[in-house]
Write a protein that holds these residues in place. Sequence first.
Motif, mmCIF file in Angstrom:
data_model
loop_
_atom_site.group_PDB
_atom_site.id
_atom_site.type_symbol
_atom_site.label_atom_id
_atom_site.label_comp_id
_atom_site.label_asym_id
_atom_site.label_seq_id
_atom_site.Cartn_x
_atom_site.Cartn_y
_atom_site.Cartn_z
ATOM 1 N N THR A 437 17.197 12.673 25.750
ATOM 2 C CA THR A 437 18.187 13.755 25.861
ATOM 3 C C THR A 437 19.427 13.147 26.476
ATOM 4 O O THR A 437 19.363 12.570 27.580
ATOM 5 N N SER A 439 22.636 14.856 26.576
ATOM 6 C CA SER A 439 23.639 15.816 27.065
ATOM 7 C C SER A 439 23.005 17.194 27.158
ATOM 8 O O SER A 439 21.933 17.451 26.580
ATOM 9 N N GLY A 440 23.718 18.093 27.913
ATOM 10 C CA GLY A 440 23.215 19.456 28.051
ATOM 11 C C GLY A 440 23.841 20.142 29.236
ATOM 12 O O GLY A 440 24.519 19.514 30.058
ATOM 13 N N PRO A 441 23.623 21.449 29.343
ATOM 14 C CA PRO A 441 24.175 22.212 30.460
ATOM 15 C C PRO A 441 23.395 21.941 31.748
ATOM 16 O O PRO A 441 22.355 21.277 31.729
ATOM 17 N N ARG A 442 23.917 22.464 32.874
ATOM 18 C CA ARG A 442 23.201 22.325 34.134
ATOM 19 C C ARG A 442 21.809 22.930 33.964
ATOM 20 O O ARG A 442 21.628 23.972 33.352
ATOM 21 N N THR A 444 19.368 21.396 32.419
ATOM 22 C CA THR A 444 18.700 20.766 31.271
ATOM 23 C C THR A 444 17.720 19.703 31.757
ATOM 24 O O THR A 444 18.005 18.952 32.686
ATOM 25 N N SER A 486 14.913 17.191 35.715
ATOM 26 C CA SER A 486 15.771 18.363 35.485
ATOM 27 C C SER A 486 17.086 18.190 36.235
ATOM 28 O O SER A 486 17.094 17.872 37.429
ATOM 29 N N GLY A 489 21.473 22.402 39.257
ATOM 30 C CA GLY A 489 22.528 23.348 38.907
ATOM 31 C C GLY A 489 23.865 22.987 39.500
ATOM 32 O O GLY A 489 24.920 23.422 39.020
ATOM 33 N N LYS A 492 28.039 18.263 38.561
ATOM 34 C CA LYS A 492 29.364 18.390 37.992
ATOM 35 C C LYS A 492 29.330 18.043 36.510
ATOM 36 O O LYS A 492 28.538 17.220 36.065
ATOM 37 N N ALA A 493 30.239 18.619 35.818
ATOM 38 C CA ALA A 493 30.335 18.314 34.394
ATOM 39 C C ALA A 493 30.862 16.901 34.228
ATOM 40 O O ALA A 493 31.653 16.404 35.032
#
Length: 511
Positions: A437, A439-442, A444, A486, A489, A492-493
């Motif tokens: 994996t 990439s992904g959102p917080r 992920t 994981s 949350g 940072k992006a």
Amino acid sequence: GSHTYSTPGYHQANVTVTDGESQSSATVGVEVAYAPPSGLTAAFDNLCIGDEGVLAADCDAKSWAYSRAALVAGGVTQGQPQQVPGTALRFTVPVIPAGRPDNATGNGATVVLDLPQDAKSISFIGAGTQGNQSTTGTATFSDGSTASVPIQFSDWTLGGNANGTPSYGNIIVARTAYRLQGTSRDGAQPFLFATAPYQIPAGKTLVSVTLPTQTGDPRSAGRIHVFAVANDGTPAPALATVAGKDQTASAGQALAANLGTVTGGVPGTTGYRARVQWGDGTVPQDVTIGASGAMSGTHTYAREGTYTVRVTAWDTLSSSTGSFTVTVARGGSQPAIALSASGTVSTGGAITVEGSGFAAGEQVTVSVGTDPGRTTKVAASATGKVRASVPTSGDAEPGRYAVTATGASSRTPATATVQVTERAQARTYRPRVALLTTSGPRGTSIMVDGSGFAPNETVTITFGDGLAVSTVRANGDGVISGATVSVAGAAKAGATSVTLNGATSATKVSR
């Protein structure tokens, strides 16, 4: 070459010859006789006796000399007791090695006589050269008093008249058929004389005689030549050394040897002395002499063989030598070695060798095989034991090699076998990682695959700067499959890293 030995007995001399490119050595035996340090032989300064065709002598400084063979034929043999004709006087012309001075001239030397206690008169044995020689010596007595003593010799050839009459009351003790000139014969017939007896004053003990000091050119003025001093005392029995019987011994074990007996002669106040050469190249040793003259000694032979033992005893006047053989058998205790670490060592490692049964104190060379080619030298203890650490070669092929320990004197090798194994190499780990994996959102879950880790080691997976941590275990092949972490949350992006750290291999990889 020349050398002065300090003690009588049998000595070995090593001779080495080289041509600049190679060399050769040989060992020769030298029998050294005893002579009193202040006796007549110590005063000898002239060579009068030669051997025709072999050895030239120069008695009169003009190259004329006595012939040894002609003297024997004429009545005097060196080393043999002889009588002065018509008297009770006896003398012995000493045995002197060919080419060495054999008589004393008028050189001023003091000669200690060591006469028998009942001696009443003495006579000098010799001759004059370049005409008759009439001179005077000095007699010294035990009470310190002195007196003049005439030393008068007729010319050795009686002036070239073989039928002439000796002067000064000289008595002929040897008449020779010819004389030597260089190494050839001469027509003259030289004599050896005894001087008219000198009577020792009643109540006196004659201790020594100091020879006169003659000067002038010996080729014209001439000299006296004294070969021996005769006396009329009761002669002591001849010094005799009777060697022990042949004996046997074992290598490495002490031999208490019966060296024989010494009798006769004139022991003096300190008794006899003796030395033994054991025949194996070791340094001669002093001998123990009992009250009866029995001689003994102890020696340990390092190796088997047959050895000739020579025993030389001496008194105040002379020496005597006897010999016998010792047959040395192989000793019951032979050299043996054992290896540490069950006889196994890694390439380049050292093997510890312990041995026993060697000769006391000998140098022992310990080597490992021919391919490793490594040696160590150690000295055996007083009980014949050795301990050495011997390295193997760093490039030796794995396999079995002979370990050999050889004593410098015992020369009997002791052997064992060592197993040389390949040195264990430290494994190099090169872990690799792949992110399933990327990439992904917080929140992920990031899936990770890895390989190249140590078997079954614990691997810590870290996301970013500690935003997420997970611990997994690699399988037996050092592989990680589908591990997840994981994303927190609070992350940072943007791009960040995933790091895997092996606990056992101590390796780290990032992606």
